[in-house]
Design an enzyme around this catalytic site. Structure first.
Site, short mmCIF file in Angstrom:
data_model
loop_
_atom_site.label_atom_id
_atom_site.label_comp_id
_atom_site.label_asym_id
_atom_site.label_seq_id
_atom_site.Cartn_x
_atom_site.Cartn_y
_atom_site.Cartn_z
N ARG A 1 0.98 -1.12 -0.05
CA ARG A 1 0.03 0.13 0.07
C ARG A 1 0.82 1.27 0.02
O ARG A 1 0.59 2.17 -0.55
CB ARG A 1 -1.08 0.07 1.36
CG ARG A 1 -1.95 -1.19 1.05
CD ARG A 1 -2.83 -1.01 2.15
NE ARG A 1 -3.69 -2.22 2.13
CZ ARG A 1 -3.47 -3.49 2.71
NH1 ARG A 1 -2.38 -3.70 3.38
NH2 ARG A 1 -4.50 -4.31 2.64
N HIS B 1 -4.82 0.59 8.37
CA HIS B 1 -5.00 -0.35 7.04
C HIS B 1 -3.68 -0.42 6.46
O HIS B 1 -3.69 -0.05 5.39
CB HIS B 1 -6.16 0.18 6.19
CG HIS B 1 -6.59 -0.94 5.38
ND1 HIS B 1 -6.86 -2.10 5.29
CD2 HIS B 1 -6.48 -0.58 3.90
CE1 HIS B 1 -7.09 -2.60 4.26
NE2 HIS B 1 -6.79 -1.66 3.23
#
EC number: 1.1.1.37
Length: 222
Positions: free
Chosen positions: A80, A170
């Site tokens: 990410r 996250h």
């Protein structure tokens, strides 16, 4: 809204928003009005319009809730954090417009890496003098539903009856399912380690399975 997550989320909202709601879709992609036209044929009492182009202002006018899913998706071999250089700029630009057009709206950031795109949006809103910590949040529910699905499968439970708190944001190893707080089941140390690893890497599992065709979209939309 024309991307994988945006379309899945738009379908969900068209079906689940309260009667009389107005749903606005925005994307720079010219297909966006067509996505809205397609969804408008679903017989629910929710009005939907699509907007395309460089300026999101028409879609944001009068908004009470804004969900930001814009950005590039992960590809195999990426994490990410690799998305930051592109997606940070997208979130910054949208936050600047939100600060002017709908400063009182609740803003949910889906765009990865959430752990850093949310602070970027916060700084933009602070600079504009409209930041409210109660109204800006990162959307990390995906880790919760993944945790509940995996625990239910392991323990032969109804996924709808399993609740797993997840903290840490996250971003890979920061994702921390609190398995000790799951009611009605116990885990061995080995199960905790294996479940935690799978939950943290579930996004990568999807990216690799799609073989470069995108990241998690349907589960994220849910």
């Amino acid at each position: 809204a024309a991307g994988g997550i945006g379309q899945a989320l738009a379908l969900l909202l068209k079906n689940r928003l309260p009667a009389g709601s107005d749903l606005a879709l925005y994307d720079i992609a010219p297909v966006t009005p067509g996505v809205a036209a397609d969804l408008s044929h679903i017989p629910t009492p929710v009005t939907i319009k699509g907007y395309a182009g460089e300026d999101p202002t028409p879609a944001l006018e009068g908004a009470d809730v804004v969900l930001v899913s814009a950005g590039v998706a992960r590809k195999p071999g990426m994490d990410r954090a690799d998305l930051f250089n592109v997606n940070a700029g997208i979130v910054k630009a949208l936050a600047e417009t939100i600060a002017v057009v709908c400063p009182k709206a609740c803003v949910g950031i889906i765009t990865n890496p959430v752990n850093t795109t949310v602070p970027i949006a916060a700084e933009v809103l602070k600079k504009a003098g409209v930041y409210d910590k109660r109204k800006l949040f990162g959307v990390t529910t995906l880790d919760v539903i993944r945790s509940e699905t995996f625990v239910a499968a392991l323990k032969d439970k109804d996924p709808g009856q399993v609740r797993v708190p997840v903290i840490g944001g996250h971003s890979g190893v920061t994702i921390l399912p609190l398995l000790s707080q799951v009611e009605g089941v116990t885990f061995t140390d080995e199960e905790v380690a294996a479940l935690t690893k799978r939950i943290q890497n579930a996004g990568t599992e999807v990216v690799e399975a799609k073989a470069g065709g995108g990241s998690a979209t349907f589960s994220m939309g849910q």
